[in-house]
Design a protein around this motif. Sequence first.
Motif, PDB file in Angstrom:
ATOM      1  N   LYS A  53       0.831  -1.195   0.000  1.00  0.00           N
ATOM      2  CA  LYS A  53       0.000   0.000   0.000  1.00  0.00           C
ATOM      3  C   LYS A  53       0.869   1.249   0.000  1.00  0.00           C
ATOM      4  O   LYS A  53       1.971   1.269   0.534  1.00  0.00           O
ATOM      5  CB  LYS A  53      -0.911  -0.003   1.224  1.00  0.00           C
ATOM      6  CG  LYS A  53      -1.963  -1.108   1.205  1.00  0.00           C
ATOM      7  CD  LYS A  53      -2.898  -0.989   2.403  1.00  0.00           C
ATOM      8  CE  LYS A  53      -3.992  -2.049   2.354  1.00  0.00           C
ATOM      9  NZ  LYS A  53      -4.939  -1.924   3.492  1.00  0.00           N
ATOM     10  N   LEU A  54       0.326   2.298  -0.596  1.00  0.00           N
ATOM     11  CA  LEU A  54       1.003   3.583  -0.609  1.00  0.00           C
ATOM     12  C   LEU A  54       0.726   4.332   0.694  1.00  0.00           C
ATOM     13  O   LEU A  54      -0.340   4.182   1.287  1.00  0.00           O
ATOM     14  CB  LEU A  54       0.509   4.423  -1.783  1.00  0.00           C
ATOM     15  CG  LEU A  54       0.747   3.861  -3.190  1.00  0.00           C
ATOM     16  CD1 LEU A  54      -0.070   4.643  -4.202  1.00  0.00           C
ATOM     17  CD2 LEU A  54       2.218   3.900  -3.549  1.00  0.00           C
ATOM     18  N   ALA A  74      -8.216   2.877   0.705  1.00  0.00           N
ATOM     19  CA  ALA A  74      -7.679   1.521   0.570  1.00  0.00           C
ATOM     20  C   ALA A  74      -6.162   1.497   0.748  1.00  0.00           C
ATOM     21  O   ALA A  74      -5.575   0.430   0.937  1.00  0.00           O
ATOM     22  CB  ALA A  74      -8.053   0.929  -0.783  1.00  0.00           C
ATOM     23  N   GLU A  75      -5.519   2.663   0.665  1.00  0.00           N
ATOM     24  CA  GLU A  75      -4.086   2.771   0.920  1.00  0.00           C
ATOM     25  C   GLU A  75      -3.882   3.141   2.397  1.00  0.00           C
ATOM     26  O   GLU A  75      -4.824   3.113   3.186  1.00  0.00           O
ATOM     27  CB  GLU A  75      -3.474   3.823  -0.007  1.00  0.00           C
ATOM     28  CG  GLU A  75      -3.800   3.638  -1.474  1.00  0.00           C
ATOM     29  CD  GLU A  75      -3.299   2.325  -2.055  1.00  0.00           C
ATOM     30  OE1 GLU A  75      -2.204   1.877  -1.660  1.00  0.00           O
ATOM     31  OE2 GLU A  75      -4.001   1.739  -2.901  1.00  0.00           O
ATOM     32  N   ASN A  76      -2.680   3.506   2.780  1.00  0.00           N
ATOM     33  CA  ASN A  76      -2.401   3.935   4.150  1.00  0.00           C
ATOM     34  C   ASN A  76      -2.500   5.453   4.253  1.00  0.00           C
ATOM     35  O   ASN A  76      -1.662   6.160   3.686  1.00  0.00           O
ATOM     36  CB  ASN A  76      -0.991   3.502   4.579  1.00  0.00           C
ATOM     37  CG  ASN A  76      -0.830   2.004   4.628  1.00  0.00           C
ATOM     38  OD1 ASN A  76      -1.748   1.284   5.002  1.00  0.00           O
ATOM     39  ND2 ASN A  76       0.353   1.525   4.265  1.00  0.00           N
ATOM     40  N   ARG A 116       8.397   9.361   4.740  1.00  0.00           N
ATOM     41  CA  ARG A 116       7.436   8.269   4.935  1.00  0.00           C
ATOM     42  C   ARG A 116       6.182   8.445   4.079  1.00  0.00           C
ATOM     43  O   ARG A 116       5.207   7.720   4.248  1.00  0.00           O
ATOM     44  CB  ARG A 116       7.047   8.187   6.417  1.00  0.00           C
ATOM     45  CG  ARG A 116       8.139   7.613   7.317  1.00  0.00           C
ATOM     46  CD  ARG A 116       7.758   7.733   8.774  1.00  0.00           C
ATOM     47  NE  ARG A 116       7.992   9.078   9.277  1.00  0.00           N
ATOM     48  CZ  ARG A 116       7.489   9.554  10.418  1.00  0.00           C
ATOM     49  NH1 ARG A 116       6.688   8.801  11.143  1.00  0.00           N
ATOM     50  NH2 ARG A 116       7.770  10.783  10.811  1.00  0.00           N
ATOM     51  N   ILE A 117       6.193   9.419   3.199  1.00  0.00           N
ATOM     52  CA  ILE A 117       5.025   9.725   2.366  1.00  0.00           C
ATOM     53  C   ILE A 117       5.346   9.424   0.905  1.00  0.00           C
ATOM     54  O   ILE A 117       6.383   9.835   0.389  1.00  0.00           O
ATOM     55  CB  ILE A 117       4.626  11.213   2.518  1.00  0.00           C
ATOM     56  CG1 ILE A 117       4.119  11.494   3.937  1.00  0.00           C
ATOM     57  CG2 ILE A 117       3.565  11.597   1.490  1.00  0.00           C
ATOM     58  CD1 ILE A 117       3.939  12.976   4.226  1.00  0.00           C
ATOM     59  N   ASP A 118       4.456   8.697   0.236  1.00  0.00           N
ATOM     60  CA  ASP A 118       4.597   8.408  -1.197  1.00  0.00           C
ATOM     61  C   ASP A 118       3.841   9.413  -2.064  1.00  0.00           C
ATOM     62  O   ASP A 118       4.281   9.737  -3.168  1.00  0.00           O
ATOM     63  CB  ASP A 118       4.067   7.005  -1.517  1.00  0.00           C
ATOM     64  CG  ASP A 118       4.847   5.910  -0.819  1.00  0.00           C
ATOM     65  OD1 ASP A 118       6.082   5.916  -0.930  1.00  0.00           O
ATOM     66  OD2 ASP A 118       4.228   5.053  -0.157  1.00  0.00           O
ATOM     67  N   LEU A 455      -3.701   6.321  -8.284  1.00  0.00           N
ATOM     68  CA  LEU A 455      -3.010   5.401  -7.373  1.00  0.00           C
ATOM     69  C   LEU A 455      -2.384   4.235  -8.131  1.00  0.00           C
ATOM     70  O   LEU A 455      -1.253   3.825  -7.854  1.00  0.00           O
ATOM     71  CB  LEU A 455      -3.983   4.892  -6.318  1.00  0.00           C
ATOM     72  CG  LEU A 455      -4.560   5.947  -5.362  1.00  0.00           C
ATOM     73  CD1 LEU A 455      -5.720   5.374  -4.557  1.00  0.00           C
ATOM     74  CD2 LEU A 455      -3.480   6.499  -4.439  1.00  0.00           C
ATOM     75  N   THR A 456      -3.106   3.712  -9.099  1.00  0.00           N
ATOM     76  CA  THR A 456      -2.586   2.610  -9.911  1.00  0.00           C
ATOM     77  C   THR A 456      -1.386   3.058 -10.734  1.00  0.00           C
ATOM     78  O   THR A 456      -0.402   2.325 -10.876  1.00  0.00           O
ATOM     79  CB  THR A 456      -3.690   2.066 -10.839  1.00  0.00           C
ATOM     80  OG1 THR A 456      -4.790   1.607 -10.046  1.00  0.00           O
ATOM     81  CG2 THR A 456      -3.179   0.918 -11.693  1.00  0.00           C
ATOM     82  N   ALA A 457      -1.454   4.275 -11.265  1.00  0.00           N
ATOM     83  CA  ALA A 457      -0.337   4.805 -12.053  1.00  0.00           C
ATOM     84  C   ALA A 457       0.906   5.008 -11.192  1.00  0.00           C
ATOM     85  O   ALA A 457       2.031   4.819 -11.664  1.00  0.00           O
ATOM     86  CB  ALA A 457      -0.741   6.116 -12.715  1.00  0.00           C
ATOM     87  N   ILE A 458       0.715   5.379  -9.931  1.00  0.00           N
ATOM     88  CA  ILE A 458       1.861   5.533  -9.026  1.00  0.00           C
ATOM     89  C   ILE A 458       2.561   4.192  -8.846  1.00  0.00           C
ATOM     90  O   ILE A 458       3.786   4.089  -8.943  1.00  0.00           O
ATOM     91  CB  ILE A 458       1.407   6.072  -7.651  1.00  0.00           C
ATOM     92  CG1 ILE A 458       0.810   7.468  -7.777  1.00  0.00           C
ATOM     93  CG2 ILE A 458       2.595   6.112  -6.675  1.00  0.00           C
ATOM     94  CD1 ILE A 458       0.129   7.966  -6.507  1.00  0.00           C
ATOM     95  N   LYS A 459       1.768   3.163  -8.589  1.00  0.00           N
ATOM     96  CA  LYS A 459       2.351   1.838  -8.354  1.00  0.00           C
ATOM     97  C   LYS A 459       3.053   1.294  -9.602  1.00  0.00           C
ATOM     98  O   LYS A 459       4.039   0.557  -9.499  1.00  0.00           O
ATOM     99  CB  LYS A 459       1.257   0.874  -7.885  1.00  0.00           C
ATOM    100  CG  LYS A 459       0.681   1.257  -6.522  1.00  0.00           C
ATOM    101  CD  LYS A 459      -0.423   0.311  -6.090  1.00  0.00           C
ATOM    102  CE  LYS A 459      -0.986   0.727  -4.740  1.00  0.00           C
ATOM    103  NZ  LYS A 459      -2.048  -0.180  -4.264  1.00  0.00           N
ATOM    104  N   ALA A 460       2.540   1.654 -10.771  1.00  0.00           N
ATOM    105  CA  ALA A 460       3.155   1.203 -12.028  1.00  0.00           C
ATOM    106  C   ALA A 460       4.240   2.163 -12.518  1.00  0.00           C
ATOM    107  O   ALA A 460       4.923   1.864 -13.496  1.00  0.00           O
ATOM    108  CB  ALA A 460       2.085   1.054 -13.099  1.00  0.00           C
TER     109      ALA A 460
END
Length: 523
Positions: A53-54, A74-76, A116-118, A455-460
């Motif tokens: 999780k982000l 759904a993230e942190n 600690r922040i994405d 959020l999905t684009a960040i993870k990818a």
Amino acid sequence: MSKPTENLPSLKIETAAPARVDRRDFLKTSALAAGALAIGAPAIVRAQHLNSKLNIACIGIGGKGRSDTDACAAENIVALCDVDAGTDAYQIQTKKYPDAKFYKDYRQMLDQMGDRIDAVTVSTPDHMHAIIASAAMKRRKAIFCQKPLTQTIYEARYLRNMAHDKKLVTQMGNQGSASPGLRRGVEVIQDGIIGQVHQVHVWTNRPVWPQAMDRPVGQDPVPSTLDWDVWLGPAPVRPYVGNRNPKDKNGVYTQFNWRGWQDFGTGALGDMACHTVNMPFRSLGFDAPTEIEAVPFGTMNKESYPVGTKIRFEFPKRTAHVPLEHPSFFHRTRKIEYDATTLFWYDGGQPNENLRGGHDLTNKPPAELTADIVTLQGKLPDSGCLFVGEGGMIFSPDDYGTNFFIKLKGEKEFVNYLKHPAMAKYPERIPRNSHVTIDAKGSANLVQAHAAEWLTAIKANKPEDCYSRFDVAGRLVEIMLLGCVSLRAGQKIEWDAHKMEAKNCPQAAPYIKRQDRTGWALS
């Protein structure tokens, strides 16, 4: 008998020629691509985010900030920041996210928790958007920033360039961008379903907050829960004033009525044009207009926006590139040539202090243009967008462009796009937001889906997957804010986008690039 669209004027469309590729660059790129496919994503991003999780920090948790925070639940949610700890939103959100650390000052939050922040959401008054966003972007954080992206044209250009240079994943909060209806409208207009479009008319029911007022006299004690200095941010210092109208649950400035003040908001245009002009902006390849003229209704002073405005934007002939239905290695886009187009914007109406927003809501397009809309809906809706093309018209009846109707030349009435036979000849080619769901009542989760795309684009680690990324949103915001510049300058603007200046109006300069208060600047 000919088909309905057979004889319509069409846009000039041609396939873009491939760029010449050096053999060594080709081999190098191919090898890198093969390696990327083998591991699926960059190793660092994959290890850090793909199955985890982000950590999200949310700045501004009241009003729109509340739903922006919840869209990331759904993230942190690791930090919440708001200048006012005395609101209902503070009570609700801090209980909902008990593990999140709370701050009043975003600078302190970034200093203490930056490592600690994405990613960061920014849902504050307009005048703080760019100041906060740039501070987080300097620390290489992904950013979701509410519309309008910025309060000034200079800031929009600044954030757009910063996102590009740092290759950050960004998204502006105009949730209609997630709608499959909007993306379908963009496709078919680009593909020429109504031919060349020479006029667009967009209207809104805003303002629904006070405007056309002078600054109140006197001052009130600042509530102990509110950090008034941080709320003011880059704006000139002024005394705090609370609620002076017993009929309005909001104060003179906070929580909601800041939109009407020139130091803090961008009026009706800034509030709604990022939604209602989204479809024409994308489908007609709007770049910088060359001429902008705003006419106020009623009082126009140096403190607040008027209760109604009619604005004309002139766009010259232009060329755009749009994605192909079946892209290949050599051909990914095609070129479209657009004729000159005039965009008309209408907000508010004639002054009437007894009505909501202080106006009569009569500022609308000419009746002869909207007669078929009235026939379709029984009345002219309070908000809408109308394309007038050589081969017909398209009408969208809502703020977000999620739905639209088509009336081709020779047809008697508007027909919903899902039922119009002409739609079948235009393929889908713009990727859809995969997070959109439709409930039993036919409502879509656009706020949630728009945030999920980010959020999905960040993870990818794919900035290009955000449909309203700053590279796109920044251009839309620059266009719309020119209406505010013309309004505040009090005259027609002849715009030089390259130099970022009004050629005929040097007095417009302070409205293009704001003079920030000492101690407050873009990062």
